[in-house]
Design a protein around this motif. Structure first.
Motif, PDB file in Angstrom:
ATOM      1  N   VAL A 145      86.351  31.017 -42.427  1.00 47.89           N
ATOM      2  CA  VAL A 145      87.238  30.422 -41.437  1.00 47.89           C
ATOM      3  C   VAL A 145      87.342  28.928 -41.702  1.00 47.89           C
ATOM      4  O   VAL A 145      86.345  28.279 -42.054  1.00 47.89           O
ATOM      5  CB  VAL A 145      86.705  30.671 -40.003  1.00 47.89           C
ATOM      6  CG1 VAL A 145      87.555  29.936 -38.986  1.00 47.89           C
ATOM      7  CG2 VAL A 145      86.661  32.150 -39.706  1.00 47.89           C
ATOM      8  N   ILE A 146      88.540  28.379 -41.549  1.00 50.99           N
ATOM      9  CA  ILE A 146      88.761  26.944 -41.704  1.00 50.99           C
ATOM     10  C   ILE A 146      88.988  26.330 -40.323  1.00 50.99           C
ATOM     11  O   ILE A 146      89.819  26.819 -39.555  1.00 50.99           O
ATOM     12  CB  ILE A 146      89.982  26.667 -42.595  1.00 50.99           C
ATOM     13  CG1 ILE A 146      89.778  27.272 -43.988  1.00 50.99           C
ATOM     14  CG2 ILE A 146      90.249  25.166 -42.707  1.00 50.99           C
ATOM     15  CD1 ILE A 146      91.013  27.247 -44.850  1.00 50.99           C
ATOM     16  N   LEU A 147      88.246  25.280 -40.016  1.00 52.45           N
ATOM     17  CA  LEU A 147      88.477  24.473 -38.812  1.00 52.45           C
ATOM     18  C   LEU A 147      88.983  23.115 -39.277  1.00 52.45           C
ATOM     19  O   LEU A 147      88.284  22.411 -40.008  1.00 52.45           O
ATOM     20  CB  LEU A 147      87.199  24.300 -37.992  1.00 52.45           C
ATOM     21  CG  LEU A 147      86.516  25.567 -37.474  1.00 52.45           C
ATOM     22  CD1 LEU A 147      85.328  25.188 -36.593  1.00 52.45           C
ATOM     23  CD2 LEU A 147      87.479  26.441 -36.694  1.00 52.45           C
ATOM     24  N   ALA A 148      90.179  22.747 -38.861  1.00 48.01           N
ATOM     25  CA  ALA A 148      90.809  21.543 -39.396  1.00 48.01           C
ATOM     26  C   ALA A 148      91.250  20.597 -38.285  1.00 48.01           C
ATOM     27  O   ALA A 148      91.678  21.044 -37.208  1.00 48.01           O
ATOM     28  CB  ALA A 148      92.018  21.914 -40.269  1.00 48.01           C
ATOM     29  N   GLY A 149      91.170  19.301 -38.581  1.00 45.94           N
ATOM     30  CA  GLY A 149      91.646  18.296 -37.630  1.00 45.94           C
ATOM     31  C   GLY A 149      91.918  16.986 -38.334  1.00 45.94           C
ATOM     32  O   GLY A 149      91.272  16.669 -39.348  1.00 45.94           O
ATOM     33  N   HIS A 150      92.862  16.220 -37.817  1.00 47.50           N
ATOM     34  CA  HIS A 150      93.197  14.942 -38.445  1.00 47.50           C
ATOM     35  C   HIS A 150      92.459  13.792 -37.767  1.00 47.50           C
ATOM     36  O   HIS A 150      92.225  13.800 -36.554  1.00 47.50           O
ATOM     37  CB  HIS A 150      94.703  14.701 -38.459  1.00 47.50           C
ATOM     38  CG  HIS A 150      95.368  14.648 -37.122  1.00 47.50           C
ATOM     39  ND1 HIS A 150      95.437  13.491 -36.374  1.00 47.50           N
ATOM     40  CD2 HIS A 150      96.017  15.600 -36.396  1.00 47.50           C
ATOM     41  CE1 HIS A 150      96.096  13.727 -35.250  1.00 47.50           C
ATOM     42  NE2 HIS A 150      96.457  14.995 -35.235  1.00 47.50           N
ATOM     43  N   LEU A 151      92.122  12.795 -38.571  1.00 46.50           N
ATOM     44  CA  LEU A 151      91.354  11.643 -38.098  1.00 46.50           C
ATOM     45  C   LEU A 151      92.233  10.550 -37.517  1.00 46.50           C
ATOM     46  O   LEU A 151      91.748   9.721 -36.740  1.00 46.50           O
ATOM     47  CB  LEU A 151      90.534  11.055 -39.256  1.00 46.50           C
ATOM     48  CG  LEU A 151      89.513  11.982 -39.916  1.00 46.50           C
ATOM     49  CD1 LEU A 151      88.877  11.266 -41.112  1.00 46.50           C
ATOM     50  CD2 LEU A 151      88.447  12.412 -38.917  1.00 46.50           C
ATOM     51  N   ASP A 152      93.492  10.490 -37.895  1.00 46.19           N
ATOM     52  CA  ASP A 152      94.332   9.359 -37.508  1.00 46.19           C
ATOM     53  C   ASP A 152      94.960   9.549 -36.138  1.00 46.19           C
ATOM     54  O   ASP A 152      95.030  10.660 -35.597  1.00 46.19           O
ATOM     55  CB  ASP A 152      95.411   9.099 -38.561  1.00 46.19           C
ATOM     56  CG  ASP A 152      96.367  10.274 -38.749  1.00 46.19           C
ATOM     57  OD1 ASP A 152      95.911  11.429 -38.698  1.00 46.19           O
ATOM     58  OD2 ASP A 152      97.574  10.034 -38.956  1.00 46.19           O
ATOM     59  N   THR A 153      95.423   8.440 -35.592  1.00 42.06           N
ATOM     60  CA  THR A 153      96.155   8.434 -34.327  1.00 42.06           C
ATOM     61  C   THR A 153      97.463   7.675 -34.514  1.00 42.06           C
ATOM     62  O   THR A 153      97.654   6.971 -35.507  1.00 42.06           O
ATOM     63  CB  THR A 153      95.358   7.734 -33.211  1.00 42.06           C
ATOM     64  OG1 THR A 153      95.331   6.322 -33.457  1.00 42.06           O
ATOM     65  CG2 THR A 153      93.947   8.257 -33.112  1.00 42.06           C
ATOM     66  N   VAL A 154      98.336   7.811 -33.539  1.00 44.22           N
ATOM     67  CA  VAL A 154      99.532   6.977 -33.501  1.00 44.22           C
ATOM     68  C   VAL A 154      99.108   5.557 -33.107  1.00 44.22           C
ATOM     69  O   VAL A 154      97.977   5.334 -32.655  1.00 44.22           O
ATOM     70  CB  VAL A 154     100.570   7.533 -32.506  1.00 44.22           C
ATOM     71  CG1 VAL A 154     101.070   8.890 -32.964  1.00 44.22           C
ATOM     72  CG2 VAL A 154      99.997   7.619 -31.095  1.00 44.22           C
ATOM     73  N   PRO A 155      99.989   4.559 -33.264  1.00 45.86           N
ATOM     74  CA  PRO A 155      99.621   3.175 -32.917  1.00 45.86           C
ATOM     75  C   PRO A 155      99.179   3.028 -31.464  1.00 45.86           C
ATOM     76  O   PRO A 155      99.532   3.836 -30.594  1.00 45.86           O
ATOM     77  CB  PRO A 155     100.909   2.400 -33.198  1.00 45.86           C
ATOM     78  CG  PRO A 155     101.595   3.184 -34.263  1.00 45.86           C
ATOM     79  CD  PRO A 155     101.309   4.631 -33.932  1.00 45.86           C
ATOM     80  N   LEU A 156      98.419   1.985 -31.222  1.00 46.74           N
ATOM     81  CA  LEU A 156      97.899   1.728 -29.879  1.00 46.74           C
ATOM     82  C   LEU A 156      99.027   1.283 -28.951  1.00 46.74           C
ATOM     83  O   LEU A 156      99.979   0.624 -29.388  1.00 46.74           O
ATOM     84  CB  LEU A 156      96.832   0.639 -29.931  1.00 46.74           C
ATOM     85  CG  LEU A 156      95.646   0.873 -30.879  1.00 46.74           C
ATOM     86  CD1 LEU A 156      94.636  -0.247 -30.725  1.00 46.74           C
ATOM     87  CD2 LEU A 156      95.000   2.216 -30.622  1.00 46.74           C
ATOM     88  N   PRO A 157      98.943   1.644 -27.664  1.00 46.78           N
ATOM     89  CA  PRO A 157      99.972   1.202 -26.718  1.00 46.78           C
ATOM     90  C   PRO A 157      99.910  -0.297 -26.505  1.00 46.78           C
ATOM     91  O   PRO A 157      98.853  -0.921 -26.635  1.00 46.78           O
ATOM     92  CB  PRO A 157      99.613   1.965 -25.440  1.00 46.78           C
ATOM     93  CG  PRO A 157      98.152   2.265 -25.557  1.00 46.78           C
ATOM     94  CD  PRO A 157      97.900   2.468 -27.026  1.00 46.78           C
TER      95      PRO A 157
END
Length: 362
Positions: A68-80
């Motif tokens: 099984v693969i558990l995947a997630g991204h580290l980045d976020t959109v710019p700060l408000p």
């Protein structure tokens, strides 16, 4: 050289989420967080760890029948930037609710991955944990795409779970997305003598009318109902306040059900806007739910809630292209993602961890 920030993967998963939020990782700025994640994973002897740029893959090698693969991204959109925004960095608690950029999209999900990676030394299924960069920007920069090109063997598996926010409900597949530019051509003239020209902006009215009157479809795919949408999202035209415009471009975004290919979507838009010049500028295929796969069915049963469709595009589509059935399942309300008030209840993160722990330990 600065040492990586130390992450305690054994702490409460909600507190771990706060620690992840505290590390600014706006797209293009993921290195500090990637260093911290890699450093923490390399202390776990039951995992093989590989890094590619700011993407990290950690795998168990237990010889289980299923991976099984558990995947997630580290980045976020710019700060408000708005005054009074709470979805920023560092994180902040309001009772049992955690605020900060990435609280829902998707550092809660990443915290769950890290907690499982540390805790499950001998899961019932082999697990590949994937943490990747550049998800919130153009597809050509995607860290997951880069891993698929550089290390395809590391992404082999029977089933994948993307820990995007779903409010703790399994969301199968995803809609595809395509962008188009539709142009009109006029003839420039002085606005005081408008009859000498042809107004390209006025000519675009017919495009907008057809889009306004368009009835978006709801398409059933493998038992889930995917709502489509087709909208003008931008319009450009005109050169000056006293000139009849000789050109206008309407930008259109089509979110189409996963029964269609990008080519099908393009044909659909061309037929709707027959008589106009339509140029496809970008497209990404959707993903069918894949809920009929035994591992997916088993996971849905373990979660115990009726699965739903994913309307937005996510990286389950990339796994689908690799021939791996994939679903979205993670803590937090997707409607709060990218907002100035981004937040997640602590219990939502703990519940997500508990559900995956039960299933993987079986």
């Amino acid at each position: 050289m600065t040492s990586p920030i130390a992450l305690d993967l054994t702490t409460d998963v909600a507190d771990l989420t706060a620690a992840l939020i505290d590390i600014n990782s706006v797209s293009g700025n993921e290195t500090v967080l990637a260093d911290a994640v890699e450093n923490a994973l390399r202390t776990l002897p039951h995992l093989d760890v590989v890094r590619d740029g700011d993407a990290i893959v950690a795998r168990t090698q237990l010889g289980r029948k299923e991976r099984v693969i558990l995947a997630g991204h580290l980045d976020t959109v710019p700060l408000p930037t708005a005054a009074g925004s709470r979805g920023t960095v560092p994180s902040a608690w309001d009772g049992t609710v955690l605020y900060g950029r990435g609280a829902t999209d998707m550092k809660g999900g990443v915290a769950v991955q890290l907690a499982l990676a540390a805790e499950l030394t001998a899961p019932g299924r082999d697990v590949t944990y994937v943490f990747y960069d550049h998800e919130e920007v153009e597809a050509s920069l995607s860290g997951l795409g880069r891993l698929a090109r550089n290390h395809p063997q590391l992404l082999q598996g029977d089933f994948a779970i993307l820990l995007e926010p779903t409010d703790g409900t399994v969301e199968g597949g995803c809609n595809g997305t395509a962008r188009f530019e539709v142009g009109t051509v006029g003839q420039a003239a002085h606005s005081a003598r408008a009859w000498m020209g042809i107004n390209a902006i006025h000519a675009a009215a017919e495009i907008l009318v057809r889009l306004r009157d368009h009835e978006p479809a709801t398409v059933t795919v493998d038992g889930l109902e995917y709502r489509e949408s087709l909208n003008a999202v931008k319009i450009n035209g005109g050169t000056a306040g006293n000139v009849i415009p000789d050109g206008t471009t309407v930008e259109i975004n089509y979110r189409f059900a996963p029964d269609k290919s990008p080519e099908d979507a393009e044909l659909y838009v061309r037929n709707l806007l027959d008589g106009f010049t339509v140029v496809r500028t970008d497209a990404a295929a959707g993903a069918r739910p894949g809920l009929n796969h035994p591992a997916a069915a088993d996971f849905v049963a373990a979660v115990g809630a009726e699965p739903k469709p994913k309307y937005g595009w996510t990286d389950v589509a990339r796994f689908s292209e690799l021939g791996i059935p994939a679903v979205n399942f993670g803590p937090g309300d997707a409607l709060l993602a990218h907002t100035d008030n981004e937040h997640v209840p602590a219990e939502a993160i703990r519940d997500c961890l508990a559900a995956l722990r039960r299933w993987l330990a079986d």
